[in-house]
Design a protein around this motif. Sequence first.
Motif, PDB file in Angstrom:
ATOM      1  N   GLY A  78      11.298   0.885  58.286  1.00  0.00           N
ATOM      2  CA  GLY A  78      10.001   0.598  57.698  1.00  0.00           C
ATOM      3  C   GLY A  78       9.238  -0.409  58.531  1.00  0.00           C
ATOM      4  O   GLY A  78       9.773  -0.989  59.479  1.00  0.00           O
ATOM      5  N   ARG A  79       7.991  -0.608  58.172  1.00  0.00           N
ATOM      6  CA  ARG A  79       7.119  -1.542  58.866  1.00  0.00           C
ATOM      7  C   ARG A  79       7.179  -2.897  58.172  1.00  0.00           C
ATOM      8  O   ARG A  79       7.053  -2.980  56.956  1.00  0.00           O
ATOM      9  N   ILE A  80       7.372  -3.960  58.938  1.00  0.00           N
ATOM     10  CA  ILE A  80       7.427  -5.313  58.373  1.00  0.00           C
ATOM     11  C   ILE A  80       6.011  -5.710  57.957  1.00  0.00           C
ATOM     12  O   ILE A  80       5.112  -5.770  58.787  1.00  0.00           O
ATOM     13  N   VAL A  81       5.825  -5.969  56.659  1.00  0.00           N
ATOM     14  CA  VAL A  81       4.505  -6.382  56.175  1.00  0.00           C
ATOM     15  C   VAL A  81       4.453  -7.876  55.865  1.00  0.00           C
ATOM     16  O   VAL A  81       3.378  -8.464  55.849  1.00  0.00           O
ATOM     17  N   ALA A  82       5.602  -8.489  55.634  1.00  0.00           N
ATOM     18  CA  ALA A  82       5.661  -9.928  55.369  1.00  0.00           C
ATOM     19  C   ALA A  82       7.103 -10.379  55.552  1.00  0.00           C
ATOM     20  O   ALA A  82       8.026  -9.568  55.502  1.00  0.00           O
ATOM     21  N   SER A  83       7.269 -11.685  55.761  1.00  0.00           N
ATOM     22  CA  SER A  83       8.618 -12.223  55.889  1.00  0.00           C
ATOM     23  C   SER A  83       8.638 -13.669  55.425  1.00  0.00           C
ATOM     24  O   SER A  83       7.629 -14.362  55.477  1.00  0.00           O
ATOM     25  N   ALA A  88      12.599 -10.039  54.268  1.00  0.00           N
ATOM     26  CA  ALA A  88      11.417  -9.366  54.817  1.00  0.00           C
ATOM     27  C   ALA A  88      10.967  -8.308  53.821  1.00  0.00           C
ATOM     28  O   ALA A  88      11.790  -7.684  53.144  1.00  0.00           O
ATOM     29  N   THR A  89       9.675  -8.121  53.749  1.00  0.00           N
ATOM     30  CA  THR A  89       9.109  -7.058  52.940  1.00  0.00           C
ATOM     31  C   THR A  89       8.675  -5.952  53.882  1.00  0.00           C
ATOM     32  O   THR A  89       7.962  -6.201  54.851  1.00  0.00           O
ATOM     33  N   LEU A  90       9.142  -4.732  53.586  1.00  0.00           N
ATOM     34  CA  LEU A  90       8.852  -3.587  54.432  1.00  0.00           C
ATOM     35  C   LEU A  90       8.011  -2.569  53.693  1.00  0.00           C
ATOM     36  O   LEU A  90       8.119  -2.420  52.473  1.00  0.00           O
TER      37      LEU A  90
END
Length: 125
Positions: A78-83, A88-90
């Motif tokens: 997935g794409r990292i949207v926040a950390s 990490a939020t993907l």
Amino acid sequence: MLRVAVDRDGGVTLDDVADATREIDRVLEESDVMGELPFTLEVTSRGVDRPLTLPRHWRRNEDRLVKITLVEGGEVTGRIVASTEESATLDVDGDTREVLYADVAKALVQIEFNRKKKQNDSEDA
């Protein structure tokens, strides 16, 4: 041989590496820390082929695609949207998924040669 790896949140550009090279070279030339012997200075970035092992690695790679192998088995891409410092939020196929770093056995950034730009991205970014 003196090797220096530069890293920062948001990633490192070629201009950043060039600026760091000039500054390190200036400091070395003004001091005698390297002695009278000739030396080679190599300044580089961390590179995308190295695993994400620290929270700052995740921050630096926000908006990039990452493939994660989980400790308990299985994989997530997935794409990292926040950390944060713990997770990490993907974006995984349009769904949001939080992954704790403690649950990650290995995580690597995936190289995207033909990634489509978002409408608000500039053409030369």
